[in-house]
Design a protein around this motif. Structure first.
Motif, PDB file in Angstrom:
ATOM      1  N   ALA A 165       0.830  -1.204   0.000  1.00  0.00           N
ATOM      2  CA  ALA A 165       0.000   0.000   0.000  1.00  0.00           C
ATOM      3  C   ALA A 165       0.866   1.256   0.000  1.00  0.00           C
ATOM      4  CB  ALA A 165      -0.921  -0.010   1.214  1.00  0.00           C
ATOM      5  N   MET A 166       1.926   1.237   0.806  1.00  0.00           N
ATOM      6  CA  MET A 166       2.807   2.408   0.857  1.00  0.00           C
ATOM      7  C   MET A 166       3.526   2.576  -0.478  1.00  0.00           C
ATOM      8  SD  MET A 166       4.412   2.621   4.617  1.00  0.00           S
ATOM      9  CE  MET A 166       4.162   1.088   5.442  1.00  0.00           C
ATOM     10  N   LEU A 168       2.384   1.965  -3.263  1.00  0.00           N
ATOM     11  CA  LEU A 168       1.457   2.539  -4.241  1.00  0.00           C
ATOM     12  C   LEU A 168       1.040   3.954  -3.871  1.00  0.00           C
ATOM     13  CD1 LEU A 168      -0.624  -0.680  -4.800  1.00  0.00           C
ATOM     14  CD2 LEU A 168       0.757   0.465  -6.519  1.00  0.00           C
ATOM     15  N   GLY A 169       1.660   4.520  -2.832  1.00  0.00           N
ATOM     16  CA  GLY A 169       1.446   5.926  -2.554  1.00  0.00           C
ATOM     17  C   GLY A 169       0.618   6.257  -1.330  1.00  0.00           C
ATOM     18  N   ALA A 170       0.247   5.254  -0.536  1.00  0.00           N
ATOM     19  CA  ALA A 170      -0.527   5.555   0.669  1.00  0.00           C
ATOM     20  C   ALA A 170       0.435   5.840   1.819  1.00  0.00           C
ATOM     21  CB  ALA A 170      -1.430   4.374   1.025  1.00  0.00           C
ATOM     22  N   SER A 171       0.157   6.909   2.588  1.00  0.00           N
ATOM     23  CA  SER A 171       1.017   7.241   3.716  1.00  0.00           C
ATOM     24  C   SER A 171       0.839   6.169   4.795  1.00  0.00           C
ATOM     25  CB  SER A 171       0.628   8.610   4.274  1.00  0.00           C
ATOM     26  OG  SER A 171      -0.669   8.526   4.813  1.00  0.00           O
ATOM     27  N   PRO A 172       1.803   6.077   5.723  1.00  0.00           N
ATOM     28  CA  PRO A 172       1.673   5.038   6.757  1.00  0.00           C
ATOM     29  C   PRO A 172       0.340   5.118   7.512  1.00  0.00           C
ATOM     30  CG  PRO A 172       3.870   5.975   6.800  1.00  0.00           C
ATOM     31  CD  PRO A 172       3.087   6.773   5.796  1.00  0.00           C
ATOM     32  N   LYS A 174      -2.550   6.393   6.476  1.00  0.00           N
ATOM     33  CA  LYS A 174      -3.637   5.996   5.584  1.00  0.00           C
ATOM     34  C   LYS A 174      -3.622   4.481   5.394  1.00  0.00           C
ATOM     35  CE  LYS A 174      -6.380   7.108   1.817  1.00  0.00           C
ATOM     36  NZ  LYS A 174      -6.487   7.565   0.444  1.00  0.00           N
TER      37      LYS A 174
ATOM     38  N   HIS B  99       6.243   5.812   0.064  1.00  0.00           N
ATOM     39  CA  HIS B  99       5.033   6.268  -0.625  1.00  0.00           C
ATOM     40  C   HIS B  99       5.255   7.531  -1.461  1.00  0.00           C
ATOM     41  CE1 HIS B  99       4.826   8.313   3.298  1.00  0.00           C
ATOM     42  NE2 HIS B  99       4.120   9.257   2.705  1.00  0.00           N
ATOM     43  N   PHE B 113      -4.537  -7.031  -1.939  1.00  0.00           N
ATOM     44  CA  PHE B 113      -5.332  -6.706  -0.762  1.00  0.00           C
ATOM     45  C   PHE B 113      -6.556  -7.623  -0.729  1.00  0.00           C
ATOM     46  CE2 PHE B 113      -3.544  -2.419  -2.057  1.00  0.00           C
ATOM     47  CZ  PHE B 113      -2.417  -2.576  -1.273  1.00  0.00           C
ATOM     48  N   PHE B 124      -5.872   1.061  -6.798  1.00  0.00           N
ATOM     49  CA  PHE B 124      -5.448   1.603  -5.500  1.00  0.00           C
ATOM     50  C   PHE B 124      -4.427   2.736  -5.639  1.00  0.00           C
ATOM     51  CE2 PHE B 124      -3.022   1.703  -1.563  1.00  0.00           C
ATOM     52  CZ  PHE B 124      -4.016   1.665  -0.616  1.00  0.00           C
ATOM     53  N   GLN B 128      -4.819   6.872  -4.508  1.00  0.00           N
ATOM     54  CA  GLN B 128      -3.962   7.591  -3.565  1.00  0.00           C
ATOM     55  C   GLN B 128      -3.546   8.944  -4.130  1.00  0.00           C
ATOM     56  OE1 GLN B 128      -4.076   6.159  -0.690  1.00  0.00           O
ATOM     57  NE2 GLN B 128      -5.096   4.545  -1.860  1.00  0.00           N
ATOM     58  N   LYS B 176       0.451   3.160 -12.332  1.00  0.00           N
ATOM     59  CA  LYS B 176       0.927   4.541 -12.135  1.00  0.00           C
ATOM     60  C   LYS B 176       2.062   4.879 -13.090  1.00  0.00           C
ATOM     61  CE  LYS B 176       1.129   6.157  -7.822  1.00  0.00           C
ATOM     62  NZ  LYS B 176       1.438   6.093  -6.368  1.00  0.00           N
TER      63      LYS B 176
END
Lengths: 267, 388
Positions: A165-166, A168-172, A174, B99, B113, B124, B128, B176
């Motif tokens: 997730a991180m 792919l751009g999600a902050s910790p 989030k 990120h 996920f 996803f 973001q 992306k």
């Protein structure tokens, strides 16, 4: 593997279950008793359930109990989750062993000790005892149960999911809310239900920490029984058993299903 | 198998120069400088220095535990180097958290996920970045088309096969259009047939989108098939960096020669070394080995001559010129592989030499069989001389 039922094992099983559940079954049966005499069967009736609903004191106590349960289960969920996350994720920090000991101690602490020490604390802090002191007291031991459940769930949680997730751009932060929490949600729900159930049937700690106007249902039942058992008490106890059973069964089912409920969430 | 026709939005970038690593004016996309990573006294990555250029399909190849995955995680930002710097597109990555890096990764375990559908998984990354919902669904559609999963968008990961999960993971990492895509053993969980087919698809997608891929693998065939260049790693160090051809034909050490492909090694001493030739005398082979490629060595120095099995000729009569690069022995084993046969020949010195030859005639007409006395010879260009 086939379960090998022999007369001996069936007998042992029957005796075991009878020992555990016969008293409860009797109580449930007698809650439908027509007769006022608790030990004499006088025919089927629902009248004691009506009586129960008309008993103001009993209903007030039930309402207090439910509110304390909701508040303490929710607080315990937050605190227990934080503790569980800390224990599962931070495997090395100074004082970790002490911290883990302190988190789990309430699980084995005798209730009398927990109740007494909390009472002393509230007295020395000069807090007015009542609804909130009971809620805080219940939160303390219930959060230990939540912490155990959350920690064990997180130990099987693949941390790679958070990294993905991180990546792919999600902050910790989030990531925690959109990945970690949803994946461990079943554990959180069952933790909450367990905390709620524990609060619902607690008598000892509540008796120590309560004050005027905050009599819980178990306390009310206990004090009424001292004046003699009435079928009304059987009725209210039956309802209580029903709630607790429902809570425990739901918690277990949710834990078992984990995230296998996939299909129906997005239509 | 070819990639499907691409929508306009995914049209390839301008064609890249064929070999930017040979062009002194080219600027590398990734600069890895003296990177060291230590874990509790164990050195996982030891002083790595690499330049990787835009449009490359770069492989990190090595046995498990050689530090290749750690190097990938350093690029993704999941680990911080103990010392050294990593630059991506001119930006020092030291203080950039995962990120915020222009890098996406495809994980070995896919890391889909579980609580999201295929579409949500793939979308996803865009979500973001707060891309409008309509555009997300359009681009997710295109991406699923590209990996041939267009009709599985509503499924959940646990309803997919291994190959389908692999494609979802790839689509999610590609959506992306990262400057750099990292792939950690991307095909490791697939069976052999699917893996070979997917290797070509990966190359197709990489070329069509004009992206830069770095792949970690322990499978030498995979690295040879897909890569523009390969870095061979051993105990945290890069031992050799080069194109698949360079690595195979001109390994710089016994480790590399043995890791990529089969090789016969004769131990001996340098008799004579010049700018354009080396002669090695090897008691193991019983003959002098003459190589037409110079090496920096002095006479008397210990050396190894390495020869690939397919570069050796085999025959029942001695060649015309048997002064050097020629040995004789008996066939004691033949491995018949259909298209090829590998002959194991034991020399008089006890040394076993492997020779592989294409089976141009049918097996029943096989001219060479067990216990035959055979001669083996090879041209001066077939061997390389290694000093370690």
């Amino acid at each position: 593997m086939k379960a090998g039922f022999t007369p001996a094992t069936v007998l042992a099983l029957t005796c075991g279950f009878a020992f555990l559940y016969l008293p409860i079954l009797l109580l449930v049966a007698f809650s439908f008793n027509e007769s006022r005499l608790v030990t004499v069967w006088g025919g089927f009736s629902l009248k004691w359930y009506g009586e129960m609903l008309r008993n103001r004191q009993l209903m007030d106590a039930a309402w207090v109990t439910v509110r304390i349960g909701l508040v303490s289960a929710s607080l315990a969920l937050v605190l227990g989750t934080l503790a569980g996350v800390t224990l599962a994720r931070f495997t090395r920090f100074p004082g970790r062993t002490v911290f883990s000991g302190l988190v789990f101690a309430p699980l084995v602490m005798p209730e009398v000790i927990t109740g007494l020490s909390l009472l002393l604390l509230f007295v020395s802090l000069d807090w007015a005892r009542g609804f909130w002191t009971v809620a805080v007291a219940h939160t303390t031991f219930a959060s230990a149960y939540v912490a155990v459940i959350v920690q064990s769930r997180l130990l099987t949680f693949d941390i790679i999911l958070e990294e993905a997730a991180m990546d792919l751009g999600a902050s910790p932060l989030k990531t925690f809310f959109v990945i970690t929490l949803p994946v461990i949600a079943p554990a959180l729900v069952s933790g909450w239900l367990l905390a709620f159930t524990l609060s619902l049937d607690d008598l000892v700690v509540a008796s120590f920490t309560t004050g005027p106007g905050a009599t819980t249902l178990p306390m009310r039942i206990y004090s009424q029984v001292r004046l003699g058992v009435t079928p009304e008490i059987n009725a209210v106890s039956t309802v209580l058993i029903g709630f607790v059973t429902l809570g425990v069964i739901t918690a277990t089912l949710i834990q078992k299903r984990r995230f296998a409920d996939g299909q129906k969430r997005k239509a | 198998m070819t990639a499907p026709d691409l929508p306009a939005a995914l049209a390839p970038d301008a064609r890249l120069p064929a070999e930017p690593w040979n062009d002194p004016k080219a600027t590398p996309l990734i600069k890895i400088r003296n990177v060291i990573k230590r874990f509790d006294g164990f050195v996982a990555v030891d002083d790595v220095w690499l330049d990787i250029y835009k449009g490359e399909f770069f492989s990190l190849l090595g046995p498990s535990g050689c530090g290749k995955t750690t190097l990938l995680r350093l690029l993704a930002g999941f680990e911080q180097p103990t010392s050294g710097t990593i630059e991506i597109d001119g930006v020092d990555m030291a203080d950039v958290p995962p990120h915020r890096r222009p890098v996406n990764m495809m994980f070995q375990s896919y890391a889909l996920f579980p609580h999201m559908t295929v579409e949500q998984n793939v979308g996803f990354g865009l979500k973001q970045e707060h891309v409008p919902r309509r555009e997300i669904s359009r681009r997710v559609g295109e991406m699923l088309e590209l990996v041939q999963l267009a009709d599985l968008g509503r499924r959940r990961p646990h309803q997919l096969s291994g190959g389908q999960k692999q494609r979802v993971a790839l689509a999610r990492a590609l959506i992306k259009r990262p400057k750099l895509l990292l792939l950690d053993e991307p095909l490791g969980a697939l069976d052999r047939r699917l893996r070979e087919q997917t290797q070509f698809e990966l190359v197709n997608i990489q070329e069509t989108l004009g992206l830069t891929f770095i792949i970690v693998t322990h499978d030498q065939d995979e690295a040879m098939t897909v890569s523009t260049r390969i870095a061979i790693m051993d105990r945290g160090r890069t031992v050799q960096v080069g194109t698949p051809g360079e690595i195979y034909e001109y390994p710089n050490s016994l480790y590399v020669a043995g890791f990529v492909g089969d090789v016969n090694v004769f131990e001996g001493r340098v008799v004579e070394a010049g700018k354009d030739h080396v002669t090695v005398r090897s008691p193991e082979s019983g003959c002098d080995i003459y190589t037409d490629r110079g090496i920096d060595a002095v006479p008397g120095q210990e050396a190894y001559a390495a020869i690939r099995p397919e570069k050796i000729e085999i025959g029942k009569a001695p060649p015309a010129d048997a002064r050097f690069n020629c040995v004789t022995g008996r066939v004691f084993d033949i491995a018949y592989l259909g298209s090829l046969s590998t002959y194991h020949v034991r020399l008089a010195t006890g040394e076993v030499v492997k020779v592989s030859a294409a089976n141009r005639s049918r097996l029943v007409e096989r001219p060479i069989t067990w216990e035959d006395q055979v001669w083996l010879w090879w041209p001066p260009s077939a061997s390389v001389v290694l000093l370690s």
